[in-house]
Design a protein around this motif. Structure first.
Motif, PDB file in Angstrom:
ATOM      1  N   THR A  31       0.853  -1.183   0.000  1.00 15.75           N
ATOM      2  CA  THR A  31       0.000   0.000   0.000  1.00 15.75           C
ATOM      3  C   THR A  31       0.884   1.226   0.000  1.00 15.75           C
ATOM      4  O   THR A  31       1.477   1.577   1.013  1.00 15.75           O
ATOM      5  CB  THR A  31      -0.919   0.012   1.238  1.00 15.75           C
ATOM      6  N   ASN A  32       1.019   1.873  -1.156  1.00 12.49           N
ATOM      7  CA  ASN A  32       1.952   2.985  -1.245  1.00 12.49           C
ATOM      8  C   ASN A  32       1.291   4.279  -1.683  1.00 12.49           C
ATOM      9  O   ASN A  32       1.904   5.137  -2.300  1.00 12.49           O
ATOM     10  CB  ASN A  32       3.114   2.644  -2.192  1.00 12.49           C
ATOM     11  N   THR A  33       0.003   4.437  -1.369  1.00 13.06           N
ATOM     12  CA  THR A  33      -0.693   5.669  -1.678  1.00 13.06           C
ATOM     13  C   THR A  33      -1.280   6.263  -0.412  1.00 13.06           C
ATOM     14  O   THR A  33      -1.389   5.604   0.612  1.00 13.06           O
ATOM     15  CB  THR A  33      -1.814   5.432  -2.706  1.00 13.06           C
ATOM     16  N   GLY A  34      -1.653   7.554  -0.507  1.00 13.18           N
ATOM     17  CA  GLY A  34      -2.210   8.231   0.655  1.00 13.18           C
ATOM     18  C   GLY A  34      -3.636   7.815   0.939  1.00 13.18           C
ATOM     19  O   GLY A  34      -4.330   7.232   0.105  1.00 13.18           O
ATOM     20  N   GLY A  35      -4.086   8.110   2.165  1.00  9.13           N
ATOM     21  CA  GLY A  35      -5.442   7.825   2.566  1.00  9.13           C
ATOM     22  C   GLY A  35      -5.655   6.424   3.075  1.00  9.13           C
ATOM     23  O   GLY A  35      -6.788   6.056   3.434  1.00  9.13           O
ATOM     24  N   SER A  36      -4.598   5.621   3.136  1.00  7.78           N
ATOM     25  CA  SER A  36      -4.744   4.241   3.600  1.00  7.78           C
ATOM     26  C   SER A  36      -4.728   4.136   5.115  1.00  7.78           C
ATOM     27  O   SER A  36      -5.072   3.096   5.672  1.00  7.78           O
ATOM     28  CB  SER A  36      -3.613   3.376   3.023  1.00  7.78           C
ATOM     29  N   GLY A  37      -4.293   5.209   5.776  1.00 10.09           N
ATOM     30  CA  GLY A  37      -4.317   5.250   7.226  1.00 10.09           C
ATOM     31  C   GLY A  37      -2.995   4.969   7.889  1.00 10.09           C
ATOM     32  O   GLY A  37      -2.699   5.520   8.947  1.00 10.09           O
ATOM     33  N   LYS A  38      -2.165   4.123   7.323  1.00  8.34           N
ATOM     34  CA  LYS A  38      -0.900   3.731   7.925  1.00  8.34           C
ATOM     35  C   LYS A  38       0.252   4.372   7.167  1.00  8.34           C
ATOM     36  O   LYS A  38       0.451   4.123   5.979  1.00  8.34           O
ATOM     37  CB  LYS A  38      -0.735   2.212   7.891  1.00  8.34           C
ATOM     38  N   ALA A  39       1.032   5.193   7.856  1.00  8.97           N
ATOM     39  CA  ALA A  39       2.186   5.834   7.223  1.00  8.97           C
ATOM     40  C   ALA A  39       3.352   4.855   7.173  1.00  8.97           C
ATOM     41  O   ALA A  39       3.730   4.270   8.185  1.00  8.97           O
ATOM     42  CB  ALA A  39       2.580   7.084   7.986  1.00  8.97           C
ATOM     43  N   LYS A  40       3.899   4.671   5.992  1.00 15.30           N
ATOM     44  CA  LYS A  40       5.113   3.884   5.797  1.00 15.30           C
ATOM     45  C   LYS A  40       6.149   4.811   5.191  1.00 15.30           C
ATOM     46  O   LYS A  40       6.077   5.162   4.016  1.00 15.30           O
ATOM     47  CB  LYS A  40       4.836   2.681   4.897  1.00 15.30           C
ATOM     48  N   VAL A  41       7.086   5.235   6.016  1.00 17.25           N
ATOM     49  CA  VAL A  41       8.005   6.308   5.666  1.00 17.25           C
ATOM     50  C   VAL A  41       9.381   5.740   5.357  1.00 17.25           C
ATOM     51  O   VAL A  41       9.967   5.013   6.167  1.00 17.25           O
ATOM     52  CB  VAL A  41       8.128   7.329   6.818  1.00 17.25           C
ATOM     53  N   GLY A  42       9.899   6.071   4.193  1.00 16.26           N
ATOM     54  CA  GLY A  42      11.259   5.709   3.830  1.00 16.26           C
ATOM     55  C   GLY A  42      12.125   6.949   3.770  1.00 16.26           C
ATOM     56  O   GLY A  42      11.695   7.996   3.277  1.00 16.26           O
ATOM     57  N   GLN A  94       9.228  -0.879  -3.479  1.00 15.18           N
ATOM     58  CA  GLN A  94       8.918  -2.300  -3.407  1.00 15.18           C
ATOM     59  C   GLN A  94       8.499  -2.710  -2.003  1.00 15.18           C
ATOM     60  O   GLN A  94       7.697  -3.625  -1.830  1.00 15.18           O
ATOM     61  CB  GLN A  94      10.139  -3.111  -3.851  1.00 15.18           C
ATOM     62  N   GLN A  95       9.035  -2.013  -1.006  1.00 14.01           N
ATOM     63  CA  GLN A  95       8.663  -2.299   0.382  1.00 14.01           C
ATOM     64  C   GLN A  95       7.289  -1.744   0.741  1.00 14.01           C
ATOM     65  O   GLN A  95       6.736  -2.082   1.786  1.00 14.01           O
ATOM     66  CB  GLN A  95       9.707  -1.706   1.335  1.00 14.01           C
ATOM     67  N   GLY A  96       6.730  -0.887  -0.116  1.00 18.80           N
ATOM     68  CA  GLY A  96       5.399  -0.358   0.138  1.00 18.80           C
ATOM     69  C   GLY A  96       5.367   1.006   0.770  1.00 18.80           C
ATOM     70  O   GLY A  96       4.351   1.400   1.365  1.00 18.80           O
ATOM     71  N   ALA A  97       6.452   1.770   0.669  1.00 18.46           N
ATOM     72  CA  ALA A  97       6.463   3.120   1.238  1.00 18.46           C
ATOM     73  C   ALA A  97       5.399   3.976   0.588  1.00 18.46           C
ATOM     74  O   ALA A  97       5.232   3.969  -0.634  1.00 18.46           O
ATOM     75  CB  ALA A  97       7.832   3.757   1.033  1.00 18.46           C
ATOM     76  N   ASN A  98       4.655   4.731   1.403  1.00 19.55           N
ATOM     77  CA  ASN A  98       3.750   5.727   0.822  1.00 19.55           C
ATOM     78  C   ASN A  98       4.292   7.142   0.935  1.00 19.55           C
ATOM     79  O   ASN A  98       3.716   8.080   0.395  1.00 19.55           O
ATOM     80  CB  ASN A  98       2.329   5.640   1.398  1.00 19.55           C
ATOM     81  N   THR A  99       5.428   7.315   1.640  1.00 13.58           N
ATOM     82  CA  THR A  99       6.174   8.573   1.620  1.00 13.58           C
ATOM     83  C   THR A  99       7.662   8.253   1.566  1.00 13.58           C
ATOM     84  O   THR A  99       8.141   7.375   2.281  1.00 13.58           O
ATOM     85  CB  THR A  99       5.892   9.434   2.863  1.00 13.58           C
ATOM     86  N   ILE A 114      12.282   9.672  -8.826  1.00 16.47           N
ATOM     87  CA  ILE A 114      11.292  10.418  -8.048  1.00 16.47           C
ATOM     88  C   ILE A 114       9.977  10.517  -8.819  1.00 16.47           C
ATOM     89  O   ILE A 114       8.892  10.333  -8.260  1.00 16.47           O
ATOM     90  CB  ILE A 114      11.832  11.815  -7.693  1.00 16.47           C
ATOM     91  N   LYS A 115      10.065  10.809 -10.109  1.00 15.21           N
ATOM     92  CA  LYS A 115       8.849  10.911 -10.922  1.00 15.21           C
ATOM     93  C   LYS A 115       8.095   9.589 -10.937  1.00 15.21           C
ATOM     94  O   LYS A 115       6.852   9.561 -10.801  1.00 15.21           O
ATOM     95  CB  LYS A 115       9.187  11.328 -12.348  1.00 15.21           C
ATOM     96  N   ASP A 116       8.813   8.486 -11.091  1.00 16.56           N
ATOM     97  CA  ASP A 116       8.167   7.177 -11.091  1.00 16.56           C
ATOM     98  C   ASP A 116       7.450   6.922  -9.765  1.00 16.56           C
ATOM     99  O   ASP A 116       6.339   6.380  -9.746  1.00 16.56           O
ATOM    100  CB  ASP A 116       9.203   6.084 -11.347  1.00 16.56           C
ATOM    101  N   ALA A 117       8.086   7.310  -8.668  1.00 19.30           N
ATOM    102  CA  ALA A 117       7.465   7.121  -7.359  1.00 19.30           C
ATOM    103  C   ALA A 117       6.224   7.977  -7.213  1.00 19.30           C
ATOM    104  O   ALA A 117       5.171   7.504  -6.745  1.00 19.30           O
ATOM    105  CB  ALA A 117       8.476   7.451  -6.258  1.00 19.30           C
ATOM    106  N   ARG A 118       6.314   9.224  -7.620  1.00 20.47           N
ATOM    107  CA  ARG A 118       5.148  10.116  -7.505  1.00 20.47           C
ATOM    108  C   ARG A 118       4.000   9.645  -8.405  1.00 20.47           C
ATOM    109  O   ARG A 118       2.829   9.714  -8.016  1.00 20.47           O
ATOM    110  CB  ARG A 118       5.547  11.544  -7.854  1.00 20.47           C
ATOM    111  N   VAL A 122       3.218   7.837  -4.487  1.00 20.04           N
ATOM    112  CA  VAL A 122       4.081   8.037  -3.325  1.00 20.04           C
ATOM    113  C   VAL A 122       4.333   9.532  -3.133  1.00 20.04           C
ATOM    114  O   VAL A 122       4.664  10.239  -4.087  1.00 20.04           O
ATOM    115  CB  VAL A 122       5.419   7.296  -3.497  1.00 20.04           C
ATOM    116  N   LEU A 123       4.180  10.004  -1.901  1.00 15.88           N
ATOM    117  CA  LEU A 123       4.557  11.365  -1.554  1.00 15.88           C
ATOM    118  C   LEU A 123       6.076  11.437  -1.442  1.00 15.88           C
ATOM    119  O   LEU A 123       6.690  10.632  -0.742  1.00 15.88           O
ATOM    120  CB  LEU A 123       3.924  11.760  -0.216  1.00 15.88           C
ATOM    121  N   VAL A 124       6.693  12.380  -2.142  1.00 15.46           N
ATOM    122  CA  VAL A 124       8.153  12.524  -2.093  1.00 15.46           C
ATOM    123  C   VAL A 124       8.492  13.920  -1.586  1.00 15.46           C
ATOM    124  O   VAL A 124       8.063  14.927  -2.165  1.00 15.46           O
ATOM    125  CB  VAL A 124       8.807  12.289  -3.460  1.00 15.46           C
ATOM    126  N   ILE A 125       9.264  13.964  -0.507  1.00 13.05           N
ATOM    127  CA  ILE A 125       9.675  15.218   0.120  1.00 13.05           C
ATOM    128  C   ILE A 125      11.191  15.276   0.159  1.00 13.05           C
ATOM    129  O   ILE A 125      11.843  14.344   0.632  1.00 13.05           O
ATOM    130  CB  ILE A 125       9.112  15.336   1.550  1.00 13.05           C
TER     131      ILE A 125
END
Length: 338
Positions: A31-42, A94-99, A114-118, A122-125
């Motif tokens: 789950t690597n998109t927003g709104g899923s409830g669980k933050a997975k931060v890389g 691949q690990q499922g980061a959503n940020t 970065i573009k591929d992730a976005r 995926v939120l990229v900061i």
């Protein structure tokens, strides 16, 4: 800023030889998109050994733990390991980061990853170092490096008390956004341009203390008639100081720097550096994680540049220059002293 005492967090640290990056922890899920409830931060830093990036990693990990987010940290094998950072981004996806939080080694070299992730949601900061163009990421949380350089330049100008500058400049990595911003900001603060005759020489030291010492030694072979030194960061300031000390020139020099590491603040206290401009990596990391948590819960993304602040540290305050002394600096610095 110095990391406060926190509850212990068990992490597995392994060297990912096949990816060219250092991995701190794995977690599964796709789950690597927003709104899923669980933050997975890389987090992807330039290296995993530089005290500045260690502070970023530790602060991000603590903030993730405090806010119920999963956390994984990877890094290039060396400063400038662009390929390693690209592979790290792919690993985190691949690990499922959503940020993904990243301090890019190259402001342009990671743009496709970065573009591929976005594009995948995926939120990229960017932390600390902006991409080029800045809108290649969703947002940037960083020091305003131009403003930090300007603060340094204004201090050096004021410390010269009307005497024209005879300046040597110790720059970082040519072409990097941080180096360019600090360099040009310093020149604005001191009231010069790259073509000004007051600049007696410059050397690029890639952030390295030994290279800075060698570069300064080479410059001093041409002329010792100088009164000011710009150093892009504190390790290079220490290298420049060693070369100046060997020539017996430290008493005639006003040297400024930027970083705010505890060792650099101690250099200010010891009189090696007249002033340094402190930045706050802990704020960058904490604000990045909080944005990731908000994105996971609501799908809302931050945008634009967020200035995490800077402060002049000196024990020789000057009129018109807002500053803090080294005692304050040692209470608020990052990293440790040797």
């Amino acid at each position: 800023m110095r990391q406060r005492s926190l509850a212990a967090l068990t992490l597995a640290a392994v060297l990912a030889a096949t990816t060219g990056c250092t991995v701190e922890r794995h977690w599964g899920g796709n789950t690597n998109t927003g709104g899923s409830g669980k933050a997975k931060v890389g987090l992807v830093t330039k290296t995993d050994t530089n005290p500045y990036f260690v502070e970023l990693r530790n602060s991000a990990r603590a903030a993730a733990q405090a806010n119920g987010a999963d956390f994984s940290a990877l890094a290039g094998q060396f400063d400038g390991d662009n390929d390693g950072q690209v592979r790290a981004i792919e690993n985190l996806r691949q690990q499922g980061a959503n940020t993904i939080l990243i301090t890019p080694s190259s402001s342009t070299g990671v743009l496709k990853a970065i573009k591929d992730a976005r594009d995948a949601g995926v939120l990229v900061i960017a932390l600390d170092t902006a991409t080029e163009p800045p809108d290649a990421v969703d947002a940037t949380f960083a020091t305003d490096n131009f403003a930090a350089g300007e603060q340094q330049g204004a201090y050096v100008k004021a410390a010269l008390k009307g005497v024209p500058a005879k300046l040597l400049m110790v720059d970082g990595t040519a072409g990097s956004s941080v180096d360019t911003q600090r360099h040009t900001g310093f020149l604005k603060g001191i009231g010069l341009t790259d073509g000004s005759p007051e600049i007696k020489g410059h050397t690029a030291a890639n952030g390295d203390q030994s290279l800075a010492q060698q570069g300064m030694e080479n410059l001093l072979q041409r002329s010792t008639d100088i009164n000011a030194v710009y150093s892009m960061n504190e390790p290079m300031g220490r290298g420049a100081y060693a070369a100046l000390k060997a020539r017996g020139l430290t008493g005639q020099i006003v040297m400024g720097s930027i970083d705010g590491g505890c060792e650099g603040v101690q250099n200010v206290k010891d009189g090696q550096i007249a002033a340094t401009v402190m930045q706050f990596p802990k704020k960058m990391a904490e604000q990045g994680v909080l944005a990731a948590v908000a994105y996971a819960r609501t799908g809302k993304k931050p945008s634009g540049f967020v200035n995490t602040g800077s402060a002049v540290i000196t024990d020789k305050p000057l009129p018109g220059i807002e500053s803090h002394d080294s005692a304050w600096g040692l209470q608020n610095c990052w990293g440790g002293t040797k």
